[in-house]
Design an enzyme around this catalytic site. Structure first.
Site, PDB file in Angstrom:
ATOM      1  N   SER A 120       0.797  -1.221   0.000  1.00  0.00           N
ATOM      2  CA  SER A 120       0.000   0.000   0.000  1.00  0.00           C
ATOM      3  C   SER A 120       0.834   1.278   0.000  1.00  0.00           C
ATOM      4  CB  SER A 120      -0.945  -0.064   1.196  1.00  0.00           C
ATOM      5  OG  SER A 120      -1.878   0.962   1.128  1.00  0.00           O
ATOM      6  N   SER A 381      -8.287   7.145   7.379  1.00  0.00           N
ATOM      7  CA  SER A 381      -6.959   6.919   6.818  1.00  0.00           C
ATOM      8  C   SER A 381      -6.950   7.094   5.299  1.00  0.00           C
ATOM      9  CB  SER A 381      -6.494   5.518   7.193  1.00  0.00           C
ATOM     10  OG  SER A 381      -7.489   4.557   6.844  1.00  0.00           O
TER      11      SER A 381
HETATM   12  C1  G1P Z   1      -4.268   1.231   8.275  1.00  0.00           C
HETATM   13  C2  G1P Z   1      -5.414   2.193   8.422  1.00  0.00           C
HETATM   14  C3  G1P Z   1      -6.728   1.485   8.149  1.00  0.00           C
HETATM   15  C4  G1P Z   1      -6.673   0.836   6.771  1.00  0.00           C
HETATM   16  C5  G1P Z   1      -5.455  -0.063   6.680  1.00  0.00           C
HETATM   17  C6  G1P Z   1      -5.286  -0.658   5.297  1.00  0.00           C
HETATM   18  O1  G1P Z   1      -4.375   0.173   9.214  1.00  0.00           O
HETATM   19  O2  G1P Z   1      -5.429   2.777   9.711  1.00  0.00           O
HETATM   20  O3  G1P Z   1      -7.776   2.404   8.245  1.00  0.00           O
HETATM   21  O4  G1P Z   1      -7.833   0.103   6.514  1.00  0.00           O
HETATM   22  O5  G1P Z   1      -4.278   0.683   6.978  1.00  0.00           O
HETATM   23  O6  G1P Z   1      -5.113   0.304   4.306  1.00  0.00           O
HETATM   24  P1  G1P Z   1      -3.596   0.152  10.618  1.00  0.00           P
HETATM   25  O7  G1P Z   1      -2.137   0.335  10.289  1.00  0.00           O
HETATM   26  O8  G1P Z   1      -4.102   1.314  11.408  1.00  0.00           O
HETATM   27  O9  G1P Z   1      -3.932  -1.172  11.232  1.00  0.00           O
HETATM   28 ZN    ZN Z   2      -3.347   1.323  -0.330  1.00  0.00          ZN
END
Ligand code: G1P
Ligand code: ZN
Length: 563
Positions: A120, A381
């Protein structure tokens, strides 16, 4: 005729740490490279988690965000899919497919699922991150039952199956077939243009003629889009420039790169520097940036005015009928992740549409959508999307905002201001403390949980300068899925104050190593809607740090990133 390809069974030893996090397995590239069969074990665990009867002859989609190690991993996925009985693979051209496009292709091709190679928004390259996740037949991230099964298999795995002689040409569109020993039918691979599949979906959701008028008609607005060298560049070019007529210089950093140009492909005010710089003067009316795999988005107005993701989903909800898709399908429900501000709740209440509050991570939305209970959802996010597929969708969010601008003939700033005037404003921010020692982070969360669970914590008052906050409720968030009644516990510590303000603590589930502590702050103002968010939220931040003793425990004196 060539002799059939050999299928080998190779012995291996398990690793104890292949538990998928919020969104798949994420590790440093060198972990995948240096630990023997680390990649193979996880891929085999994915295939073994699918019942043999469902797997045999099935269709599986494969794509990635193009980061370093993408090609190597795709080759192994293909060789192992063939050896594991998959009948047909659909692979993105050059191995590339954005996460939303993967979701779209899984759904369209009636695949049993997809393997998406991405970390990501995290940096890439030999010292960067790599990730891998499995999406189910609905096109969305696999649910906990599936990821737990994958994890359990990975802990006891003894062998994997592979077809090492299989060589794929990722550069040529179309079908390639391979004869395998012990296989009645040939194994086929289709290299597809996922940009076209995705563009087609967008054409059926939005009014492209109206968008074209807005973007290239007589009184067109000027926009700037930053793909941050992630996978979305070709989608932006095809849809926004070629089809909707934006000049080519309105799309920047659109060539996907293995290391994303050495940057964090993370669309926020800190990392999307090219976009933020070019939006500063008044040249562009609208700006947006996307992350490495194209599921996140950041929306900016003239002068770089930020639309927080929590506000973005609320504004789209309030203007939802500017999007033709919803005029036809109707609106079934809204949802946000728990830490996302309650701006969306106000729209849901006013429009009498059901609102769901889910744990962090997109997988929880999919169940509601499959059951026909959810149309639009978002996370703080930088994730926004709808039920046209089962992932967050960066370009969809941009087209949604542009549809609102085309209908209302207003600027981003005016749309946002009108929204706050109508509903009041939820000020929101998130503090991230990255690379914290895991034990320290876990200890902090455990102590905090004990503290807030104590009966005396409720009604306690916290004063910062002239602001006083009284605790109304505190808990560890737990979610019961309204569709299948599965319970997800331990989803974040919440302190809710009597004026509705909230402090939330969570540990990230997407770090490749160490821990990231996230503190989310949310405060509602009915009248004073034009203040600086950081100023408004500063007292809550002080309280959050004090209660958790985060600075004392970690030796830090502030967050690594504020978004
Ligand atoms: C983070 C974001 C969350 C999102 C995820 C995947 O997860 O906070 O909202 O769905 O990335 O893109 P986290 O690192 O907080 O577990
Ligand atoms: Zn992503």
């Amino acid at each position: 005729m060539d002799s059939p390809l050999r299928v080998l069974t190779v012995p291996t030893s398990p690793y104890p740490d292949q538990r998928p996090g919020t969104n798949g397995l994420r590790r440093k590239v060198h972990v995948f490279q240096s630990r023997r069969n680390y990649l193979h074990n996880f891929i085999q665990s994915i295939f073994s988690s699918i019942d043999l009867r469902d797997r045999q002859g099935s269709t599986v989609v494969v794509g990635g965000d193009g980061r370093f190690f993408n090609q190597t991993a795709i080759e192994v996925v293909v060789q192992m899919a063939a050896a594991n009985g998959v009948g047909r693979l659909i692979v993105g051209h050059h191995g590339l497919m954005s996460t939303p496009a993967s979701s779209c292709v899984i759904r369209k091709s009636k695949a049993i699922g997809g393997i998406i190679l991405t970390a990501s928004r995290h940096p890439a390259g030999p010292d960067g991150d790599f990730g891998m996740k499995f999406n189910s037949a609905n096109g969305g991230p696999a649910n906990d039952a599936v990821t737990n099964k994958i994890y359990q298999i990975s802990r006891t795995i003894e062998e994997f199956a592979i077809c090492p002689g299989l060589r794929l040409d990722l550069t040529t569109l179309g079908k390639q077939t391979f004869d395998l020993e012990n296989k009645f039918k040939p194994f086929t691979v289709e290299i597809v243009d996922s940009v076209e599949s995705y563009a087609n979906l967008m054409r059926n959701i939005f009014d492209f003629a109206a968008l074209k008028e807005l973007l290239s008609g007589e009184n067109h607005i000027k926009i700037r889009l930053d793909a941050m060298h992630g996978v979305l560049g070709p989608y932006v070019k095809r849809i926004m420039c070629e089809e909707l007529g934006c000049p080519s210089n309105s799309a920047i950093n659109c060539v996907p790169m293995e290391d994303f140009g050495g940057q964090h492909p993370d669309p926020n005010l800190i990392y999307a520097t090219d976009l933020v710089d070019s939006m500063r003067d008044a040249e562009y009316d609208f700006g947006a940036a996307f992350d490495g795999d194209g599921d996140r988005n950041m929306i900016l107005g003239k002068h770089g005015v930020l639309v927080t993701p929590s506000d973005s989903v609320a504004v789209i909800a309030d203007n939802i009928f500017c999007i033709p898709y919803f005029q036809h399908s109707g609106v079934r429900g809204f949802a946000r992740s728990m830490p996302t501000s309650a701006a969306l709740d106000r729209v849901a209440k006013a429009t009498k549409i059901e609102l769901y509050e889910t744990p962090t991570g997109w997988k929880f939305f999919g169940n509601l959508m499959d059951a026909g209970r959810l149309s639009l959802c978002g996370e703080e996010s930088f994730g926004t999307s709808a039920d046209h597929l089962r992932e967050k969708d960066g370009l969809w969010a941009v087209l949604a905002w542009l549809s609102i601008m085309a209908t209302r003939r207003q600027s981003v700033e005016d749309i946002l201001k009108d929204h706050w005037i109508k509903y009041g404003r939820n000020y929101f921010t998130r503090y991230d403390y990255a690379n914290i020692d895991i034990d320290t982070a876990c200890e902090m969360m455990e102590d905090l949980e004990l503290l807030i669970a104590d009966k005396s914590f409720v009604k306690q008052r916290f004063a910062v300068e002239d602001k006083i906050y009284q605790v109304e409720k505190a808990d560890n968030f737990e979610y019961t899925d309204p569709v299948d009644s599965t319970i997800s516990r331990n989803q974040g510590l919440r302190i809710i104050f009597s004026d509705g303000s909230r402090i939330i603590y969570r540990l990230s589930g997407t770090c490749s190593d160490g821990a990231t502590v996230r503190i989310y702050l949310d405060s509602y103002e009915k009248e004073h809607i034009f203040q600086d968010a950081q100023v408004v939220l500063a007292p809550l931040a002080t309280i959050a740090v004090k209660i958790s003793q985060l600075h004392h425990r970690t030796g830090r004196n502030g967050p690594s990133v504020i978004t």
